[in-house]
Design a protein around this motif. Structure first.
Motif, PDB file in Angstrom:
ATOM      1  N   VAL A 256       2.090  -4.796  -3.066  1.00  0.00           N
ATOM      2  CA  VAL A 256       1.701  -5.592  -1.897  1.00  0.00           C
ATOM      3  C   VAL A 256       2.751  -5.410  -0.811  1.00  0.00           C
ATOM      4  CG1 VAL A 256       1.155  -7.914  -1.061  1.00  0.00           C
ATOM      5  CG2 VAL A 256       0.678  -7.303  -3.441  1.00  0.00           C
ATOM      6  N   LYS A 257       2.302  -5.388   0.447  1.00  0.00           N
ATOM      7  CA  LYS A 257       3.241  -5.352   1.565  1.00  0.00           C
ATOM      8  C   LYS A 257       2.803  -6.325   2.645  1.00  0.00           C
ATOM      9  CE  LYS A 257       1.124  -1.525   4.172  1.00  0.00           C
ATOM     10  NZ  LYS A 257       1.376  -0.245   4.844  1.00  0.00           N
ATOM     11  N   LEU A 258       3.785  -6.774   3.432  1.00  0.00           N
ATOM     12  CA  LEU A 258       3.524  -7.640   4.568  1.00  0.00           C
ATOM     13  C   LEU A 258       4.049  -6.940   5.811  1.00  0.00           C
ATOM     14  CD1 LEU A 258       4.009 -11.435   4.875  1.00  0.00           C
ATOM     15  CD2 LEU A 258       5.037  -9.949   6.589  1.00  0.00           C
ATOM     16  N   GLU A 259       3.216  -6.847   6.848  1.00  0.00           N
ATOM     17  CA  GLU A 259       3.637  -6.231   8.088  1.00  0.00           C
ATOM     18  C   GLU A 259       2.878  -6.855   9.256  1.00  0.00           C
ATOM     19  OE1 GLU A 259       2.899  -2.132   7.517  1.00  0.00           O
ATOM     20  OE2 GLU A 259       0.750  -2.252   7.887  1.00  0.00           O
ATOM     21  N   PRO A 260       3.386  -6.717  10.485  1.00  0.00           N
ATOM     22  CA  PRO A 260       2.723  -7.327  11.641  1.00  0.00           C
ATOM     23  C   PRO A 260       1.343  -6.715  11.867  1.00  0.00           C
ATOM     24  CG  PRO A 260       4.959  -6.615  12.181  1.00  0.00           C
ATOM     25  CD  PRO A 260       4.617  -6.019  10.856  1.00  0.00           C
ATOM     26  N   PRO A 261       0.403  -7.502  12.365  1.00  0.00           N
ATOM     27  CA  PRO A 261      -0.938  -6.974  12.646  1.00  0.00           C
ATOM     28  C   PRO A 261      -0.886  -5.808  13.636  1.00  0.00           C
ATOM     29  CG  PRO A 261      -0.917  -9.360  12.783  1.00  0.00           C
ATOM     30  CD  PRO A 261       0.500  -8.939  12.675  1.00  0.00           C
ATOM     31  N   GLY A 262      -1.553  -4.722  13.282  1.00  0.00           N
ATOM     32  CA  GLY A 262      -1.660  -3.585  14.194  1.00  0.00           C
ATOM     33  C   GLY A 262      -0.411  -2.756  14.335  1.00  0.00           C
TER      34      GLY A 262
ATOM     35  N   ALA B  89      10.722 -10.815   4.030  1.00  0.00           N
ATOM     36  CA  ALA B  89      12.076 -10.274   4.101  1.00  0.00           C
ATOM     37  C   ALA B  89      12.094  -8.757   3.930  1.00  0.00           C
ATOM     38  CB  ALA B  89      12.957 -10.929   3.041  1.00  0.00           C
ATOM     39  N   ARG B  90      10.929  -8.183   3.582  1.00  0.00           N
ATOM     40  CA  ARG B  90      10.808  -6.733   3.357  1.00  0.00           C
ATOM     41  C   ARG B  90       9.605  -6.195   4.130  1.00  0.00           C
ATOM     42  NH1 ARG B  90      12.515  -9.799  -0.408  1.00  0.00           N
ATOM     43  NH2 ARG B  90      14.171  -9.192  -1.852  1.00  0.00           N
TER      44      ARG B  90
END
Length: 234
Positions: free
Chosen positions: A223-229, A168-169
């Motif tokens: 920690v972060k989540l993001e799309p690959p590349g 969500a972030r």
């Protein structure tokens, strides 16, 4: 009030737990073996399981893995084993929390309240949460389902909560203290808890810490989540 299954072979400890939980208006069932516990969760719905590790028929950690195979009910492990490796192993096996014996009834009540608060948060009133999409990752908070490139992810309750919170972030570095407060509902805790769940979640996303795709850890920050590349604007 919650429906609680107590799995404890020591009759004195078992009776004390039953008395305390009943006095706190919880509905309690209890068993003394792992096999009995498996039968109970297969036939009854529980809000939380308190699981002793020193069971006579099967080691509690093995029982935990078997429980996770048939139910996603929150499990609080009660153990006299306090070494770090054992705690990590229990969290990896699917425990939602743990208590080291001996513990006070107040401590148990606080841990139960935190686990139940998180488990029931999805039933709170409010607008349905929209489906979250980050790259090939899809997270549906309302149905508590997640997919990666169209394939359903088999996540535990805590793994889903962690994934949904970060998804969500996208691209935002979330401090570990915030993860403990929002995902674990704890104002303090051990970073090891977060690391274990991140490691387990990474495996299910087909990545690892050395070669991250979605989950990125910034040492000493968060920690972060993001799309690959991709770099998502903050």
């Amino acid at each position: 009030m919650a429906s609680v299954l107590v799995v404890e072979d020591d009759q004195f400890v078992r009776s004390a737990l039953i008395r305390h939980l009943t006095d706190a208006s919880h509905t309690v069932r209890s068993v003394g073996t792992a096999l009995e516990a498996l039968r109970e969760v297969a036939h009854f719905r529980f809000d939380v399981v308190i699981l002793d590790l020193g069971l006579p028929d099967l080691d509690g950690s093995e029982a935990l893995k078997m429980l996770r195979g048939i139910t996603d009910v929150p499990v609080i492990v009660a153990t006299a084993r306090d070494d770090e490796a054992e705690i990590v192993r229990l969290l990896n096996a699917g425990a939602d929390d743990y208590l080291t014996k001996p513990f006070s009834v107040e401590h148990l009540s606080a841990r139960m309240a935190a686990v139940l608060r998180r488990a029931r948060s999805g039933a709170a009133e409010g607008e349905p949460s929209p489906v979250i999409r980050v790259g090939g990752l899809t997270v549906d908070p309302l149905r508590r389902q997640a997919e990666l490139d169209g394939a359903r992810l088999d996540l535990t309750r805590r793994e889903f909560d962690l994934l949904a919170f970060l998804a969500a972030r996208p691209g935002v570095v979330v401090p570990r203290r915030e993860l403990l407060a929002e995902v674990w509902q704890q104002s303090y805790g051990d970073d090891q808890t977060i690391d274990v769940h991140l490691s387990w979640l990474r495996r299910k996303l087909g990545e690892n810490a050395a070669n991250p795709r979605y989950l990125h850890t910034l040492r000493g920050v968060g920690v972060k989540l993001e799309p690959p590349g991709e770099e998502v604007p903050r």
